[in-house]
Design a protein around this motif. Structure first.
Motif, PDB file in Angstrom:
ATOM      1  N   PHE A 148       0.819  -1.202   0.000  1.00  0.00           N
ATOM      2  CA  PHE A 148       0.000   0.000   0.000  1.00  0.00           C
ATOM      3  C   PHE A 148       0.860   1.262   0.000  1.00  0.00           C
ATOM      4  O   PHE A 148       0.423   2.323  -0.433  1.00  0.00           O
ATOM      5  N   VAL A 149       2.098   1.147   0.486  1.00  0.00           N
ATOM      6  CA  VAL A 149       3.034   2.273   0.377  1.00  0.00           C
ATOM      7  C   VAL A 149       3.366   2.514  -1.094  1.00  0.00           C
ATOM      8  O   VAL A 149       3.441   3.657  -1.546  1.00  0.00           O
ATOM      9  N   SER A 150       3.545   1.427  -1.854  1.00  0.00           N
ATOM     10  CA  SER A 150       3.758   1.570  -3.296  1.00  0.00           C
ATOM     11  C   SER A 150       2.556   2.246  -3.946  1.00  0.00           C
ATOM     12  O   SER A 150       2.711   3.137  -4.805  1.00  0.00           O
ATOM     13  N   MET A 151       1.359   1.834  -3.549  1.00  0.00           N
ATOM     14  CA  MET A 151       0.155   2.443  -4.103  1.00  0.00           C
ATOM     15  C   MET A 151       0.056   3.920  -3.730  1.00  0.00           C
ATOM     16  O   MET A 151      -0.314   4.764  -4.556  1.00  0.00           O
ATOM     17  N   LEU A 152       0.386   4.245  -2.488  1.00  0.00           N
ATOM     18  CA  LEU A 152       0.351   5.635  -2.049  1.00  0.00           C
ATOM     19  C   LEU A 152       1.330   6.487  -2.845  1.00  0.00           C
ATOM     20  O   LEU A 152       0.992   7.584  -3.312  1.00  0.00           O
ATOM     21  N   ARG A 153       2.538   5.991  -3.018  1.00  0.00           N
ATOM     22  CA  ARG A 153       3.548   6.750  -3.757  1.00  0.00           C
ATOM     23  C   ARG A 153       3.129   6.933  -5.218  1.00  0.00           C
ATOM     24  O   ARG A 153       3.376   7.977  -5.824  1.00  0.00           O
ATOM     25  N   LEU A 164      -7.380   6.984  -3.058  1.00  0.00           N
ATOM     26  CA  LEU A 164      -6.864   5.908  -2.215  1.00  0.00           C
ATOM     27  C   LEU A 164      -7.096   6.218  -0.739  1.00  0.00           C
ATOM     28  O   LEU A 164      -6.637   7.233  -0.218  1.00  0.00           O
ATOM     29  N   SER A 165      -7.826   5.329  -0.059  1.00  0.00           N
ATOM     30  CA  SER A 165      -8.062   5.443   1.384  1.00  0.00           C
ATOM     31  C   SER A 165      -7.282   4.342   2.094  1.00  0.00           C
ATOM     32  O   SER A 165      -7.324   3.180   1.679  1.00  0.00           O
ATOM     33  N   LEU A 166      -6.588   4.704   3.175  1.00  0.00           N
ATOM     34  CA  LEU A 166      -5.694   3.772   3.852  1.00  0.00           C
ATOM     35  C   LEU A 166      -6.073   3.594   5.320  1.00  0.00           C
ATOM     36  O   LEU A 166      -6.264   4.573   6.049  1.00  0.00           O
ATOM     37  N   VAL A 167      -6.155   2.343   5.737  1.00  0.00           N
ATOM     38  CA  VAL A 167      -6.305   1.996   7.149  1.00  0.00           C
ATOM     39  C   VAL A 167      -5.198   0.998   7.459  1.00  0.00           C
ATOM     40  O   VAL A 167      -5.109  -0.050   6.814  1.00  0.00           O
ATOM     41  N   VAL A 168      -4.337   1.322   8.420  1.00  0.00           N
ATOM     42  CA  VAL A 168      -3.169   0.483   8.685  1.00  0.00           C
ATOM     43  C   VAL A 168      -3.108   0.136  10.167  1.00  0.00           C
ATOM     44  O   VAL A 168      -3.486   0.937  11.032  1.00  0.00           O
ATOM     45  N   ALA A 169      -2.639  -1.072  10.469  1.00  0.00           N
ATOM     46  CA  ALA A 169      -2.636  -1.564  11.843  1.00  0.00           C
ATOM     47  C   ALA A 169      -1.282  -2.169  12.192  1.00  0.00           C
ATOM     48  O   ALA A 169      -0.598  -2.743  11.339  1.00  0.00           O
ATOM     49  N   ALA A 170      -0.923  -2.043  13.467  1.00  0.00           N
ATOM     50  CA  ALA A 170       0.310  -2.639  13.980  1.00  0.00           C
ATOM     51  C   ALA A 170       0.188  -2.733  15.496  1.00  0.00           C
ATOM     52  O   ALA A 170      -0.775  -2.239  16.091  1.00  0.00           O
ATOM     53  N   ARG A 171       1.153  -3.365  16.113  1.00  0.00           N
ATOM     54  CA  ARG A 171       1.142  -3.452  17.571  1.00  0.00           C
ATOM     55  C   ARG A 171       1.410  -2.081  18.191  1.00  0.00           C
ATOM     56  O   ARG A 171       0.664  -1.611  19.054  1.00  0.00           O
ATOM     57  N   THR A 172       2.494  -1.445  17.750  1.00  0.00           N
ATOM     58  CA  THR A 172       2.854  -0.100  18.212  1.00  0.00           C
ATOM     59  C   THR A 172       3.249   0.720  16.997  1.00  0.00           C
ATOM     60  O   THR A 172       3.487   0.182  15.912  1.00  0.00           O
ATOM     61  N   LEU A 173       3.366   2.027  17.176  1.00  0.00           N
ATOM     62  CA  LEU A 173       3.762   2.883  16.058  1.00  0.00           C
ATOM     63  C   LEU A 173       5.164   2.524  15.578  1.00  0.00           C
ATOM     64  O   LEU A 173       5.452   2.585  14.381  1.00  0.00           O
ATOM     65  N   ALA A 174       6.041   2.146  16.497  1.00  0.00           N
ATOM     66  CA  ALA A 174       7.397   1.758  16.117  1.00  0.00           C
ATOM     67  C   ALA A 174       7.417   0.494  15.274  1.00  0.00           C
ATOM     68  O   ALA A 174       8.369   0.255  14.526  1.00  0.00           O
ATOM     69  N   ASP A 175       6.370  -0.329  15.377  1.00  0.00           N
ATOM     70  CA  ASP A 175       6.291  -1.569  14.596  1.00  0.00           C
ATOM     71  C   ASP A 175       5.689  -1.352  13.208  1.00  0.00           C
ATOM     72  O   ASP A 175       5.687  -2.279  12.394  1.00  0.00           O
ATOM     73  N   LEU A 176       5.168  -0.173  12.946  1.00  0.00           N
ATOM     74  CA  LEU A 176       4.472   0.089  11.690  1.00  0.00           C
ATOM     75  C   LEU A 176       5.462   0.542  10.619  1.00  0.00           C
ATOM     76  O   LEU A 176       6.078   1.602  10.738  1.00  0.00           O
ATOM     77  N   PRO A 177       5.640  -0.233   9.555  1.00  0.00           N
ATOM     78  CA  PRO A 177       6.537   0.205   8.479  1.00  0.00           C
ATOM     79  C   PRO A 177       6.043   1.502   7.846  1.00  0.00           C
ATOM     80  O   PRO A 177       4.841   1.699   7.667  1.00  0.00           O
ATOM     81  N   TYR A 178       6.976   2.381   7.548  1.00  0.00           N
ATOM     82  CA  TYR A 178       6.676   3.644   6.876  1.00  0.00           C
ATOM     83  C   TYR A 178       5.651   4.470   7.642  1.00  0.00           C
ATOM     84  O   TYR A 178       4.808   5.155   7.052  1.00  0.00           O
ATOM     85  N   ALA A 179       5.743   4.429   8.969  1.00  0.00           N
ATOM     86  CA  ALA A 179       4.740   5.090   9.808  1.00  0.00           C
ATOM     87  C   ALA A 179       4.631   6.584   9.512  1.00  0.00           C
ATOM     88  O   ALA A 179       3.518   7.116   9.391  1.00  0.00           O
ATOM     89  N   ASP A 180       5.750   7.272   9.399  1.00  0.00           N
ATOM     90  CA  ASP A 180       5.703   8.723   9.178  1.00  0.00           C
ATOM     91  C   ASP A 180       5.056   9.055   7.836  1.00  0.00           C
ATOM     92  O   ASP A 180       4.256   9.990   7.733  1.00  0.00           O
ATOM     93  N   GLU A 181       5.397   8.287   6.814  1.00  0.00           N
ATOM     94  CA  GLU A 181       4.841   8.533   5.479  1.00  0.00           C
ATOM     95  C   GLU A 181       3.345   8.266   5.459  1.00  0.00           C
ATOM     96  O   GLU A 181       2.571   9.030   4.869  1.00  0.00           O
ATOM     97  N   LEU A 182       2.924   7.196   6.104  1.00  0.00           N
ATOM     98  CA  LEU A 182       1.508   6.862   6.148  1.00  0.00           C
ATOM     99  C   LEU A 182       0.724   7.885   6.965  1.00  0.00           C
ATOM    100  O   LEU A 182      -0.374   8.301   6.580  1.00  0.00           O
ATOM    101  N   ARG A 183       1.300   8.297   8.079  1.00  0.00           N
ATOM    102  CA  ARG A 183       0.628   9.286   8.922  1.00  0.00           C
ATOM    103  C   ARG A 183       0.484  10.616   8.173  1.00  0.00           C
ATOM    104  O   ARG A 183      -0.575  11.255   8.222  1.00  0.00           O
ATOM    105  N   ALA A 184       1.545  11.030   7.452  1.00  0.00           N
ATOM    106  CA  ALA A 184       1.489  12.284   6.699  1.00  0.00           C
ATOM    107  C   ALA A 184       0.447  12.228   5.587  1.00  0.00           C
ATOM    108  O   ALA A 184      -0.124  13.261   5.211  1.00  0.00           O
ATOM    109  N   ALA A 185       0.176  11.022   5.083  1.00  0.00           N
ATOM    110  CA  ALA A 185      -0.806  10.861   4.014  1.00  0.00           C
ATOM    111  C   ALA A 185      -2.232  10.788   4.539  1.00  0.00           C
ATOM    112  O   ALA A 185      -3.176  10.700   3.750  1.00  0.00           O
ATOM    113  N   GLY A 186      -2.399  10.818   5.862  1.00  0.00           N
ATOM    114  CA  GLY A 186      -3.734  10.788   6.444  1.00  0.00           C
ATOM    115  C   GLY A 186      -4.300   9.408   6.656  1.00  0.00           C
ATOM    116  O   GLY A 186      -5.519   9.255   6.830  1.00  0.00           O
TER     117      GLY A 186
END
Length: 260
Positions: A148-153, A164-186
């Motif tokens: 979905f990061v590829s799709m976002l880019r 494109l609407s994104l809903v992403v899940a992880a245990r913690t924010l540190a565990d989420l790949p590309y967290a800053d990029e996904l968060r900035a994209a809303g």
């Protein structure tokens, strides 16, 4: 499998066609020897690898590559990993979660260095893709967010992030790949073991999909088997057409990314 060098595929502008939600044949590539351009460790348990690929066949967002390692005695081991880069990116980016007993992932995370050669085959897959031709809702868990990061880019390159609407899940924010990029994209971020200002810790629920466009949208789900089953059910309950829900499930020894 091999194919002629320079196998033609549409560029990013051609991929966006509102009148053609899917193109008939996804690009496919054979074995290449890529050269590692850079190695980055977003977390102690992951590695993002940027590759220079000669005669690269441009991928569609959602496709993956096989990485093959060959030992001195001829033993080989292969694993598949989702592409994180957009088609227009001059380099190929793969994200790998390091598994303790993963013979491929541990080598890629611990031993790979810039300048190293790496055998890869791809792009592969044509069912779990989004080329920008229709609205899509993507729900990913853990390393399942990588395609979905590829799709976002790609959406950014097309100036069509509204599709494109994104809903992403992880245990913690540190565990989420590309967290800053996904968060900035809303992207809506769901953390099961960490509170957020707008949401207490907890697993993905119907409330997390409230208001997310699903009617008439391609719905893509990527994550572990349990996560994928839950997310798919929630999307259908929210009004998604079951025929438009496409799922990638990951296991510990195969698939485009490790288990979430």
């Amino acid at each position: 499998m091999t194919e002629p060098a320079g196998h033609p595929v549409p560029g990013p502008a051609a991929l966006f066609d509102p009148g053609a939600p899917d193109l008939p044949t996804a690009p496919i590539g054979g074995w290449r020897t890529a050269i590692v351009h850079s190695v980055r460790h977003p977390t102690p348990r992951s590695v993002a690898i940027r590759l220079d690929v000669p005669d690269r066949v441009d991928h569609w967002p959602g496709q993956h590559y096989v990485v093959r390692l060959t030992a001195e005695d001829g033993y080989t081991a292969s694993r598949s990993y989702s592409v994180a880069s957009a088609p227009a990116d001059p380099q190929l980016e793969l994200y790998v979660e390091r598994l303790e007993d993963g013979e491929v992932s541990s080598f890629l995370a611990d031993e790979l260095r810039p300048g190293d050669p790496l055998e890869i085959r791809g792009p592969i897959g044509g069912w779990f893709v989004w080329t920008g031709g229709r609205p899509a809702t993507a729900v990913g868990g853990g390393s399942g967010v990588v395609p979905f990061v590829s799709m976002l880019r790609h959406a950014v390159d097309l100036d069509r992030t509204d599709l494109l609407s994104l809903v992403v899940a992880a245990r913690t924010l540190a565990d989420l790949p590309y967290a800053d990029e996904l968060r900035a994209a809303g992207a809506r971020i769901v953390l099961s073991r960490e509170d957020r200002p707008d949401r207490p810790a907890g697993r993905l629920s119907a409330a997390d999909l409230a208001g997310v466009p699903v009617a008439g949208a391609r719905c893509l789900v990527c994550g572990s088997a349990g996560f994928a089953e839950t997310a798919s059910r929630l999307l259908v309950d929210a009004g998604a057409d079951p025929a438009q829900v496409r799922v990638e499930r990951f296991g510990p020894s195969g698939g485009p990314a490790p288990l979430f």
